[in-house]
Enzyme design. Structure first.
Site, PDB file in Angstrom:
ATOM      1  N   TYR A 118       0.466  -1.184  -0.165  1.00 56.52           N
ATOM      2  CA  TYR A 118      -0.016   0.103  -0.168  1.00 56.52           C
ATOM      3  C   TYR A 118       0.685   1.346   0.463  1.00 56.52           C
ATOM      4  CZ  TYR A 118      -3.943  -3.015   1.462  1.00 56.52           C
ATOM      5  OH  TYR A 118      -5.317  -4.294   1.181  1.00 56.52           O
ATOM      6  N   ASN A 141     -12.505   0.676  -5.255  1.00 57.40           N
ATOM      7  CA  ASN A 141     -12.189   0.295  -6.490  1.00 57.40           C
ATOM      8  C   ASN A 141     -13.324  -0.018  -7.197  1.00 57.40           C
ATOM      9  OD1 ASN A 141     -11.850  -1.042  -8.737  1.00 57.40           O
ATOM     10  ND2 ASN A 141      -9.773  -2.726  -8.042  1.00 57.40           N
ATOM     11  N   CYS A 149      -6.934  -4.156  -7.705  1.00 59.67           N
ATOM     12  CA  CYS A 149      -6.411  -4.260  -6.600  1.00 59.67           C
ATOM     13  C   CYS A 149      -5.939  -5.209  -6.133  1.00 59.67           C
ATOM     14  CB  CYS A 149      -7.843  -3.942  -5.671  1.00 59.67           C
ATOM     15  SG  CYS A 149      -9.450  -4.731  -5.975  1.00 59.67           S
ATOM     16  N   HIS A 150      -6.455  -6.814  -5.932  1.00 62.83           N
ATOM     17  CA  HIS A 150      -5.620  -8.319  -4.958  1.00 62.83           C
ATOM     18  C   HIS A 150      -4.632  -7.905  -4.978  1.00 62.83           C
ATOM     19  CE1 HIS A 150      -6.168  -9.672  -9.582  1.00 62.83           C
ATOM     20  NE2 HIS A 150      -5.596  -9.797  -9.111  1.00 62.83           N
ATOM     21  N   GLU A 176      -2.265 -16.752  -9.957  1.00 61.69           N
ATOM     22  CA  GLU A 176      -1.544 -15.495 -10.754  1.00 61.69           C
ATOM     23  C   GLU A 176       0.038 -16.166  -9.551  1.00 61.69           C
ATOM     24  OE1 GLU A 176      -1.544 -11.573 -10.461  1.00 61.69           O
ATOM     25  OE2 GLU A 176      -3.553 -11.379 -11.101  1.00 61.69           O
TER      26      GLU A 176
END
Length: 184
Positions: A118, A141, A149-150, A176
C-alpha cells in the site's frame, strides 16, 4: 418520438461465472465501468440501482454486446490461466481524484504475478505516507480483477483486506502464482 439525449449514456450489463463466483459486469460506450463480486440477484440488483443513480441511465442486460462479449472472453481466459492482463477500454467515471490516480497506476504498473505494498503504491503516485488512503482507494475500486487491487498487500507480508473477501483475494493471488493454491 425520442427525447433529446436519450441515447447519450447507455449502460449494458451481464453476470459471468468465474473461479471466485459470479461477477457482475457493466459497460458504457466508453468501456467497462463496473465489476462486482458475489453477483447474487440481490447484489446484482443493488449494483444496478447504484449504476442507474450514478450514471443517469437504466442499465440494460446485454451479454451479447461487443464490449461485454470481449470482457467475458478475457475474464474467462484469465481464470483459465491463459491470459495475464486485460486489454479492455475502461470507463473511469465511477472514480475520481486520488482514487482514480492510484487505480490507474495499479492497472498499468503492477503486472500479473507481482504484488505491491500500500505504501509503495502511495509513493508511486507522489503521496508517500498515504498508505491508508491507498487502502481506501482499493476498497472503492469499481473494476476489481480487471484493475487488480488483489495485488496490493501489506508491507509486513500480510495479505491486507479485499472487497471480494479474503478467500477470493487468496484465490486470485494463487492463480497468479503469488501464493500457493489453497489446501481446501
Amino acid at each position: 418520438m425520442d427525447s433529446p439525449g436519450q441515447y447519450e449514456q447507455q449502460v449494458v450489463w451481464t453476470v459471468v461465472d468465474t473461479g471466485i463466483g459470479p461477477l457482475f459486469l457493466a459497460a458504457t460506450r466508453e468501456g467497462l465501468v463496473n465489476v462486482v463480486f458475489h453477483a447474487t440477484d440481490a447484489v446484482r440488483d443493488r449494483a444496478l440501482e447504484r449504476l442507474a443513480s450514478r450514471l443517469g441511465a437504466e442499465p440494460v442486460e446485454a451479454p451479447g454486446s461487443p464490449l461485454l462479449s470481449e470482457a467475458i472472453c478475457q475474464i474467462e481466459a484469465y481464470f483459465a490461466g491463459e491470459r495475464h492482463g486485460f486489454e479492455l477500454p475502461l470507463d473511469w467515471s465511477l472514480v475520481a481524484g486520488f482514487n482514480r490516480q492510484v487505480l490507474r497506476e495499479l492497472a498499468s504498473g503492477v503486472p500479473y504475478g507481482k504484488v505491491v505494498g500500500y505504501g509503495d503504491l502511495a509513493g508511486r503516485v507522489g503521496q508517500p505516507g498515504a498508505a491508508q488512503a491507498v487502502g481506501a482507494a482499493m476498497g472503492a475500486n469499481p473494476l476489481p480483477v480487471v484493475v487488480p487491487c488483489h495485488r496490493v498487500v501489506e508491507s509486513d507480508g500480510g495479505i491486507g483486506g479485499f472487497g471480494g473477501g479474503l478467500e477470493a483475494k487468496r484465490s486470485l493471488l494463487a492463480l497468479e502464482g503469488v501464493l500457493p493454491e489453497p489446501l481446501f
